[in-house]
Design an enzyme around this catalytic site. Structure first.
Site, mmCIF file in Angstrom:
data_model
loop_
_atom_site.group_PDB
_atom_site.id
_atom_site.type_symbol
_atom_site.label_atom_id
_atom_site.label_comp_id
_atom_site.label_asym_id
_atom_site.label_seq_id
_atom_site.Cartn_x
_atom_site.Cartn_y
_atom_site.Cartn_z
ATOM 1 N N ASP A 159 -2.796 -2.624 -3.372
ATOM 2 C CA ASP A 159 -1.402 -2.238 -3.139
ATOM 3 C C ASP A 159 -0.800 -1.621 -4.412
ATOM 4 O OD1 ASP A 159 1.189 -2.082 -2.234
ATOM 5 O OD2 ASP A 159 1.308 -4.162 -1.566
ATOM 6 N N GLY A 209 1.393 5.671 2.430
ATOM 7 C CA GLY A 209 1.229 6.979 3.060
ATOM 8 C C GLY A 209 1.679 8.146 2.200
ATOM 9 N N ASP A 230 6.518 -0.406 4.865
ATOM 10 C CA ASP A 230 6.260 -1.675 5.560
ATOM 11 C C ASP A 230 6.814 -1.721 6.980
ATOM 12 O OD1 ASP A 230 5.221 -2.340 3.143
ATOM 13 O OD2 ASP A 230 6.345 -4.204 2.926
#
Ligand code: GAL
Length: 414
Positions: A159, A209, A230
């Site tokens: 992440d 993205g 999210d």
């Protein structure tokens, strides 16, 4: 008006869908050589974040693994039990990362999950800190990958988070292309570290993205990549994510999947129809199916949604071709997905809210490249359904009609 509803785009989408209906039942040669041996169908499992957030503990993971087996979810295909953020402790003097008090023994936990016939996933960041402020992997990539492999980890979600301010903005202020190169290099670095362990580990990119990740993720070892920010257990958010999948179909396939984020089925205040539609559309998208609900307290109707084998079969179809929104009519969207053996799945979604009267909707099979009459299976009632050109469909707000047509007739005009 939505861009995808414009005539030219609808025609383009139609052209690509009808052209694809000539694909033989066999998997095309290009897809036979998968980039990796993992994730040949979209990964299925459960992840701790959407329900437990930062509260997740070793016990929650064990209880969830137990439930996945006891509830039949394992038999339905849910295999990965993924620990999200907040398991990390401090590094010792040699740089070795330790777990925090919530996870006393990660190796023992991994052994437990494996003893159930399941696989286990973990989470980190290429930055110095994770999104929740725990220790990230920056400068310790090989060490961390080796640690994961020594524990028996099967899946890593990586992440971006603090890598943005700590590295991208710091090293290349105001230089977006240079920032992007730094980000790709960071994902590549962990890819090499994971590959060097020799352990098959599913590699999941989480960078929301940005920078057309679908274009570079497969070459950087990504088996799946988030396509958006999210998800929330909220219809508007789920529908917004759906709308952002437009045009990404061509990047998806065995070993490499667009990830519209983990499932919220059973979370928050989603209605039954919304849960059903969310699950149906994630299957149409060939999305990873990572449940994120409270498994020990799962309601029967949520269990029925998550374990609907016919819907899961759409998601896991071996052709691995992501579906597309073919056309919209008022508040109703019509999606189609091409399946192995010449079969087709169709999803009709009433995106309209109760606040507005829905105008009568008639199904246009010709826009889907189908004949005027087609027989399929309604995957939520389990019953045979006959679809006819222009048939009226009355769907409740936010509900879905999901139909599998195993043997579509020859295209009209052929
Ligand atoms: C976010 C990510 C979520 C969750 C969270 C953990 O960036 O999108 O899925 O992993 O971080 O802190």
């Amino acid at each position: 008006m939505r861009a995808f509803a414009s005539l030219s785009l609808a025609v383009l989408a139609l052209a690509s869908f009808t052209a694809s209906s000539q694909v033989p039942a066999k998997t095309p040669a290009a897809l036979q050589v998968a980039p990796t041996k993992v994730a040949l169908t979209p990964p299925m499992g459960w992840n701790s974040w959407n329900y437990f957030f930062d509260k997740v503990t070793d016990k929650d993971i064990r209880d969830s693994a137990d439930q996945i087996v006891a509830s039949g979810m394992k038999d339905a295909g849910y295999i990965y039990v993924n620990i999200d953020d907040t398991w990390e402790g401090e590094r010792d003097a040699s740089g070795v990362l330790h777990t925090n008090a919530k996870f006393p023994d990660m190796k023992a936990l991994a052994d437990y999950v494996h003893s159930k016939g399941l696989k286990i996933g973990i989470y980190s960041s290429p930055g110095p800190k994770t999104c929740a402020g725990y220790e990230g992997s920056l400068g310790h990539e090989q060490q961390d990958a080796a640690l994961y492999a020594s524990w028996g980890i099967d899946y890593l979600k990586y992440d971006l988070c603090s890598f943005i301010p700590a590295v991208m903005q710091k090293q290349a202020p105001s230089d977006k292309p240079a920032q992007m190169r730094l980000m790709i290099a960071a994902y590549d670095k962990m890819n090499r570290a994971l590959k060097a362990t020799g352990r098959p580990i599913v590699y999941s990119f989480c960078q929301y993205g940005w920078d057309a990740v679908w274009e570079w993720a497969p070459a950087t070892g990504g088996n799946l990549w988030r396509t958006t920010g999210d998800i929330q257990p909220d219809w508007d958010r789920i529908y917004a994510i759906l709308s952002q999948q437009e045009g990404l179909e061509k990047y998806s396939g065995p070993g490499q999947w667009n990830d519209p984020d983990m499932l919220e089925v059973g979370n928050g205040k989603l209605s039954l129809a919304e849960n059903r539609t969310h699950f149906s559309l994630w299957a149409m998208l060939a999305a990873p199916l990572l449940a994120g609900n409270d498994l020990p307290h799962m309601k029967l109707e949520i269990h029925a949604i998550l374990t609907n084998k016919d819907v899961i079969a759409i998601d896991q179809d071996r052709l691995g071709r992501q579906g597309a929104r073919i056309y919209s009519d008022g508040e109703v969207d019509v999606w189609a997905r091409h399946l192995a053996g010449g079969a087709v799945a169709i999803a009709v979604v009433n995106a309209g809210s109760d606040r507005y009267p829905t105008h009568p909707f008639h199904l246009n099979l010709r826009k889907l490249g189908l004949a005027a009459t087609e027989t399929g299976k309604d995957l939520w009632t389990g019953k045979t359904i006959e679809l006819t050109q222009n048939m009226p469909l009355d769907l409740a707000s936010h509900d879905v009609l999901l139909v599998r047509i195993d043997s579509p007739h020859a295209l009209a005009g052929k």
